[in-house]
Enzyme design. Sequence first.
Site, PDB file in Angstrom:
ATOM      1  CG  ASP A 268      -2.301   0.907   1.148  1.00 54.78           C
ATOM      2  OD1 ASP A 268      -3.337   0.691   2.287  1.00 54.78           O
ATOM      3  OD2 ASP A 268      -2.270   1.518  -0.104  1.00 54.78           O
TER       4      ASP A 268
HETATM    5  C1  GLC Z   1      -4.166   4.003  -0.015  1.00 47.88           C
HETATM    6  C2  GLC Z   1      -5.204   3.239   0.351  1.00 47.88           C
HETATM    7  C3  GLC Z   1      -5.129   1.781  -1.109  1.00 47.88           C
HETATM    8  C4  GLC Z   1      -4.873   2.767  -2.369  1.00 47.88           C
HETATM    9  C5  GLC Z   1      -3.369   2.994  -1.979  1.00 47.88           C
HETATM   10  C6  GLC Z   1      -3.450   3.326  -3.974  1.00 47.88           C
HETATM   11  O1  GLC Z   1      -3.404   4.239   0.311  1.00 47.88           O
HETATM   12  O2  GLC Z   1      -4.554   2.639   1.059  1.00 47.88           O
HETATM   13  O3  GLC Z   1      -6.638   1.298  -0.638  1.00 47.88           O
HETATM   14  O4  GLC Z   1      -5.473   1.969  -2.825  1.00 47.88           O
HETATM   15  O5  GLC Z   1      -3.137   4.168  -1.740  1.00 47.88           O
HETATM   16  O6  GLC Z   1      -4.392   5.095  -4.167  1.00 47.88           O
END
Ligand code: GLC
Length: 743
Positions: A268
């Site tokens: 993430d």
């Molecule tokens: C965010 C979220 C995740 C998302 C990622 C990319 O922090 O936790 O669900 O896909 O970043 O945007």
Amino acid sequence: MERKELLELLNGLSTSEKIGQLVQLSGDFFDESMDVTETGPSEKIGLAEEYNLYNTGSILNVLQADKIYQLQKNYLEKSRHKIPLMFMSDIIYGFNTIFPIPIAQTCSWDFELIEQSAAISAEEAYYAGQQVTFSPMVDLVKDPRWGRVMESPGEDPYIGTMFSKSVVEGLQGKQANKIEEKKLAACVKHYAAYGAAESGRDYNGVDMSLSKFYNQYLPAYKAAVDAKVKLVMTAFNTLNDVPCTGNEWLNKQVLREELDFEGVLITDYAAIEELIAHGYASSPSDAARIALDAEVDIDMKTAVYANHLEKLIEENVLSIEQLDQAVLRVLELKNDLGLFENPYRGLVDESVPTAEDDHREVALELAEKSLVLLKNNGILPLKKDKKIALVGPYGDNANTLGMWAINGDPSRTITLKTGMEQVFSESYLSFAEGAPLIENIERLGFSSNITAGKVKLPEYDKGALLEAALKNAREADYIVVAFGEHVLESGEAGSKTDLRISEAQSDLITQLAELNKPMIGVIYSGRPNNITHLIDKFDALVYAWYPGSMGGLAVANILSGRSNPSGKLTMSFPRNEGQIPVYYYNYRTGRPIKSDNENSRFTSRYIDESNYPLFPFGYGLSYSDFRYHTISASSKEIKEKEKLEIRVKISNESNVQGDEVVQLYIQDKVASISRPSKELKASKRITIAPHSTEEVIFKLCIDDFSFFDNKGTSVLETGEFIIFVGSNAEETPLSLEISYIAS
Ligand code: GLC
């Protein structure tokens, strides 16, 4: 490209070129003018001077087709190896056409329709040059304080697995490896158990037994892997004190070995660097080592892999084989997407379909099926040619798409006012906002220019708003109040301790109720709110969640009876925050409350509140009148190689055709670990004509009666089971007992 060619390509790369394939950046690193959708901390990430941008493997959250084309073209001109960039973004519940938020979608219990909505999202995004989506989010949630409940499938493992499979197959198609035209590679997230954050506070630690993990939280991720999902995203949280992003047990033993996942593991946002903040890595270099040892392939939006992997390999702290394994997975994904043959997939095809009207029809159907009728004393459906006062901050508000509709265009959203004007055309409809939707935005924490517009507070005079609303209401036959939470009060980092509706809106509702006119509530929210103090003020209550592009028309169709409500809750509603977590498959305990005396001391109960939720899992009203009559089983015994057929008869005693979601639960009466009071194992949506009876047949298999013990081992034990069938977790009027005798 054949695998042999991929291996040759891999072997022709320098170490820094290989590492580049594991780095994911946002588009602004390549084009300062780019307006990217910021989804995390925006501090610059500190890439080393010598890092070659044209080694980068993938880009996140660039939504404009022309920008993607420019980025790819420019990159291929400047990169030595000519390996195309891969573009990924958060297409969670729609791209141009926005569907209801996932917690709402699962309330439809229509998994074919959910799959269709995912396929539409993929097609729309494909023609905008998207290749990978960070969806489905399948984190099981029992705690509505956690803001990301809005993007989850809710509290139940069965619903989570059905949702997970449906979305992956809708997004990717059903073939095993190649991602065909109009499809996207899916990324299941957030692995794992992110929804169990302690205290419902986002990013907080997660603790649970292995039996709880394997029985409740892992199944939805497994369902995605079984459906051949191409990527898995690591979660921000620790699981039993080890951060998921650096968790070898979770990522190697469980994901790679037990679930046999061979795809790409991506972190993430900035999660690799956060290993330091967790106190699990001593430095960025240490974080790089930990993550690659835990088989993390792509580093999202940090410089950790870019700045430190090469030296760790030179010093033999990590091996070139580990690096090659990660890079090959990324190259295989690009190959599955056909990027080597066409780096501009979807972008240059002039035959872009303009089927968006059909897509909006699907969005309307899913929104209607996702709405949940919580209360109706008979006032709904509303009679036509009456005077209706539409009151409330959601009466004419287009921002009902939820936090993750990053490409959604509110101007293309049908508001409730627009929908009601269309449906109640012969009625007189007035509108007054009545109260502000939100009064304190500092705590929402959005300062960046990207989102500030979404939370800009309009100027308002509370007294004047209230007065205008009361005036309209006094002149009306019906009052429809549209209220709830601002979309940014839920979603990522949108945790709350107080789940009640705001004071200003509650005051409005109280004063409207004093007019003693038929009053209908429509609640827009990303979570189960604490609405206990409001229920009695309404004659009817519809939970709209955030219903998407067609939401206003869907609600109007329900209020008018054009559509018969069929939504059923996939998350229990607490009577108050003190009950949380409150969910249906709770422990039986050694001192269960006595059904004939909830106040008997020394039983598992509260002295100041009921044990039961305000509305149970599976609950939802209809304009029809469904009755459950008989249940039978094809055998009194469960057999290894045979399906157990459970037949039930249900009638519709009303004049209105409707859909009923029939639910089948089981209880394992005695086992080697204490098992929940009920577990959902099957569901069927059926349409029953007026004054008719239908038979529903469930086919259970032996696996439906197994469970995981506290070692994480799947077991099937001799014993007695109770089968329950009904319309929600608390109302299961039909039941029978069967047994299993281990051979
Ligand atoms: C965010 C979220 C995740 C998302 C990622 C990319 O922090 O936790 O669900 O896909 O970043 O945007």
